[in-house]
Design an enzyme around this catalytic site. Structure first.
Site, PDB file in Angstrom:
ATOM      1  N   ASP A 154       0.907  -1.141   0.000  1.00 47.86           N
ATOM      2  CA  ASP A 154       0.000   0.000   0.000  1.00 47.86           C
ATOM      3  C   ASP A 154       0.946   1.191   0.000  1.00 47.86           C
ATOM      4  O   ASP A 154       1.680   1.393   0.975  1.00 47.86           O
ATOM      5  CB  ASP A 154      -0.857  -0.022   1.271  1.00 47.86           C
ATOM      6  CG  ASP A 154      -1.844   1.128   1.292  1.00 47.86           C
ATOM      7  OD1 ASP A 154      -1.432   2.254   0.944  1.00 47.86           O
ATOM      8  OD2 ASP A 154      -3.000   0.908   1.647  1.00 47.86           O
ATOM      9  N   HIS A 155       0.971   1.951  -1.077  1.00 46.41           N
ATOM     10  CA  HIS A 155       2.065   2.920  -1.192  1.00 46.41           C
ATOM     11  C   HIS A 155       1.988   4.015  -0.126  1.00 46.41           C
ATOM     12  O   HIS A 155       2.956   4.722   0.090  1.00 46.41           O
ATOM     13  CB  HIS A 155       2.166   3.495  -2.614  1.00 46.41           C
ATOM     14  CG  HIS A 155       1.125   4.509  -2.951  1.00 46.41           C
ATOM     15  ND1 HIS A 155      -0.148   4.182  -3.313  1.00 46.41           N
ATOM     16  CD2 HIS A 155       1.174   5.855  -2.984  1.00 46.41           C
ATOM     17  CE1 HIS A 155      -0.837   5.286  -3.555  1.00 46.41           C
ATOM     18  NE2 HIS A 155      -0.054   6.315  -3.368  1.00 46.41           N
ATOM     19  N   HIS A 202      -5.732   3.106   1.851  1.00 46.89           N
ATOM     20  CA  HIS A 202      -4.915   4.254   2.262  1.00 46.89           C
ATOM     21  C   HIS A 202      -5.428   4.957   3.527  1.00 46.89           C
ATOM     22  O   HIS A 202      -4.667   5.276   4.426  1.00 46.89           O
ATOM     23  CB  HIS A 202      -4.823   5.280   1.128  1.00 46.89           C
ATOM     24  CG  HIS A 202      -4.360   4.701  -0.177  1.00 46.89           C
ATOM     25  ND1 HIS A 202      -3.508   3.633  -0.247  1.00 46.89           N
ATOM     26  CD2 HIS A 202      -4.632   5.044  -1.460  1.00 46.89           C
ATOM     27  CE1 HIS A 202      -3.264   3.343  -1.519  1.00 46.89           C
ATOM     28  NE2 HIS A 202      -3.943   4.183  -2.272  1.00 46.89           N
TER      29      HIS A 202
HETATM   30  C1  BG6 Z   1      -4.179   5.175  -5.683  1.00 46.70           C
HETATM   31  C2  BG6 Z   1      -5.574   5.365  -6.182  1.00 46.70           C
HETATM   32  O1  BG6 Z   1      -4.070   3.989  -4.939  1.00 46.70           O
HETATM   33  O2  BG6 Z   1      -3.837   6.280  -4.845  1.00 46.70           O
HETATM   34  C3  BG6 Z   1      -5.682   6.650  -6.964  1.00 46.70           C
HETATM   35  O3  BG6 Z   1      -5.931   4.267  -7.016  1.00 46.70           O
HETATM   36  C4  BG6 Z   1      -5.208   7.820  -6.120  1.00 46.70           C
HETATM   37  O4  BG6 Z   1      -7.008   6.883  -7.422  1.00 46.70           O
HETATM   38  C5  BG6 Z   1      -3.843   7.531  -5.513  1.00 46.70           C
HETATM   39  O5  BG6 Z   1      -5.125   8.962  -6.960  1.00 46.70           O
HETATM   40  C6  BG6 Z   1      -3.471   8.591  -4.493  1.00 46.70           C
HETATM   41  O6  BG6 Z   1      -2.135   8.421  -4.123  1.00 46.70           O
HETATM   42  P1  BG6 Z   1      -1.271   9.670  -3.686  1.00 46.70           P
HETATM   43  O7  BG6 Z   1       0.049   9.090  -3.297  1.00 46.70           O
HETATM   44  O8  BG6 Z   1      -1.203  10.587  -4.860  1.00 46.70           O
HETATM   45  O9  BG6 Z   1      -2.008  10.289  -2.537  1.00 46.70           O
END
Ligand code: BG6
Length: 516
Positions: free
Chosen positions: A193-194, A256
């Site tokens: 989960d990034h 997230h």
């Molecule tokens: C992704 C979603 O996991 O996370 C996207 O699929 C979203 O829709 C993105 O834009 C948001 O990531 P970050 O790092 O830009 O907050």
């Protein structure tokens, strides 16, 4: 202000290994994975005994693949591209052309890995990265299993990184975990989960547990409520086809936003070992009460944007006109909810979550609102009207921490104004370019699963939102689109807090000019 630049920690090199990327010709590889390896290479964190092997259908050889990558990463890295670092990485980058559905391809993969292993002394350690759509995870792992590539011995390891979405609901997540477990042990599976790769997210734990003054306040006695905002000013870009089947709830909340909530609400783990941290996060998720269908109607809000004007003056079209999106789509691009936790620390403290596309700012924060002081001594002065104290953890952009509190405005009368104390990460640690994948890939190479999701965590995340998904699919929305692009979401989201006598925090970013 005096700036103290804190030197970056010098970490040891990762363990020897070959990183095999399935889907090497795709977007994720060129936008995130190769730039992350580039940054690791630049910081000398990749081992000398290391190689990358890209696997895809494109007709390329090793050199062709390197050329394909360099063009793209030059674009992504801009001025931070460095030819010397790229050459070091490129020399260790290889390519295998093949169809990942074809079992015969995996025999060729075996042969190729044996050769690379011998040339590079990578000790038989393989990290398989699934940069492919989730429907392919099961097939790839069983093909790897069939040729013995998932079998570990005492001397070598085999690990698999998979990307979200981990299923599309509770049932499919359980099915996916079952399929993966047919070939792999849980300890071999690294679910990314990034958000867990973001320094500012990891810092939530450090801020809470490394500072003695915070923990005594971090509970229902002192905290009135918590707001988690993940606002995006972008629309769905070229991902309409995927997004229209997912929506804001599935796309962002069980993964997230619950990552943020888990770190905010967890008890101190006994150590920073992966098992200890994951257990505490899971306890938080267990304590969140899934909503009853009646509660879904009052505690959860959905929205879809129509056309509107962004704060910079750009006129943007409605979600329904995005490429790949059904013109009559009922998919939500905004979701907000109130969650409650049944545990000793948080009983009675609401956690309000909101996320959406085409909001006025690209901004993520956690805001802790403290309980008001008993205003007895300030009775009948203007002081009674001052804003409550906030602690804001800014996740992105401009990572930092801000504390707002009341201070006396100089002068003969007792007047109080709200002032801010602000800490910016970049002031202390500089602004190193990073994709968020560096730490995760490095940790996986070293067998540290702390920042990856266990099967249980994924399933618990889906359990929390499943009741909302059930009610929303049974009662399709009748009022979509219900917020204009460039505003803070549907009116009902404001009412969610107003009904509790509260307001969403005003997001003070330069672009955020209006607050709905
Ligand atoms: C992704 C979603 O996991 O996370 C996207 O699929 C979203 O829709 C993105 O834009 C948001 O990531 P970050 O790092 O830009 O907050």
């Amino acid at each position: 202000m005096t700036l103290i630049q804190v030197p970056k920690e010098k970490a040891p090199q990762a363990h020897p290994n070959v990183m095999i990327i399935f889907g090497a010709g795709g977007d994720l590889t060129s936008r995130k994975l190769i730039p992350a390896l580039f940054h690791l290479c630049k910081d000398h964190l990749l081992p000398d005994s290391f190689a990358v092997l890209g696997v895809d259908r494109l007709e390329l050889d090793d050199n062709g693949f390197r050329e394909h990558l360099v063009e793209q990463i030059r674009d992504h890295l801009g001025e931070t591209f460095d030819g010397e670092v790229w050459n070091r990485l490129a020399q260790r980058t290889h390519y295998l052309q093949g169809n990942i559905d074809d079992p015969a391809m995996y025999l060729r993969l075996c042969e190729r890995l044996t050769r690379i292993d011998a040339e590079r002394s990578t000790e038989g350690n393989y990290l398989f990265y699934m940069a492919v759509p989730p429907r392919l995870f099961g097939g790839i792992t069983s093909n790897l299993g069939a040729v013995g590539l998932t079998t570990e011995t005492e001397d070598d390891w085999r690990r698999v990184i998979i990307e979200k979405p981990f299923g599309t609901d509770l049932e499919s997540a359980i099915a996916l975990n079952r399929t993966l477990h047919e070939t792999l042990n849980e300890g071999q599976i690294y679910r990314i989960d990034h958000y867990l790769g973001k320094e500012s997210v990891q810092n939530i734990m450090v801020f809470r547990f490394a500072n003695g003054f915070i923990e005594p306040l971090w509970n229902r006695h002192h905290i009135d409520h918590v707001q988690i905002t993940v606002a995006e000013s972008v629309g769905v870009e070229h991902r309409g086809g995927y997004y229209d089947t997912a929506g804001a709830l599935r796309d962002m909340i069980p993964n997230h936003l619950l990552v943020l909530l888990g770190f905010l609400a967890m008890e101190p783990p006994n150590s920073f070992e992966s098992q200890a941290v994951r257990e505490e996060v899971n306890k938080v998720l267990d304590a969140i009460q899934p909503m009853t269908p009646e509660q879904v109607l009052t505690h959860a809000v959905r929205g879809q944007y129509g056309e509107g004007i962004m704060p910079n003056g750009d006129k943007v079209p409605a979600y329904r006109t995005s490429p790949g999106v059904d013109p009559a789509s009922r998919t939500e691009t905004y979701a907000a909810m109130k969650l409650s936790m049944d545990n000793w620390r948080w009983a009675g403290v609401p956690f309000y979550l909101r996320t959406g596309k085409r909001l006025p700012a690209q901004y993520t924060e956690v805001a802790i609102q403290f309980k008001r002081a008993p205003f007895v001594m300030f009775k009948d002065t203007e002081v009674e009207a001052i804003a409550p104290d906030h602690l804001v953890l800014r996740i992105q952009p401009n990572e930092g921490i801000q504390m707002s509190f009341g201070a006396k405005i100089p002068g003969p009368s007792m007047r109080v104004g709200t002032v801010n104390m602000d800490f910016n990460y970049a002031d202390y640690f500089g602004n190193e370019p990073a994709t968020g994948y560096e730490t995760l890939i490095y940790d996986c190479m070293n067998g540290d699963a702390t920042l990856f999701k266990h099967a249980d965590t994924v399933e618990k995340g889906w359990e929390i939102v499943q009741s909302i998904m059930d009610v929303w699919s049974a009662l399709p929305p009748r009022d979509f689109p219900n917020y204009a692009a460039g505003t803070w979401g549907p009116k009902a989201a404001g009412d969610l807090l107003k009904n509790d006598g509260r307001l969403w925090r005003r997001i003070a970013t330069p672009e955020a000019t209006n607050q709905g």
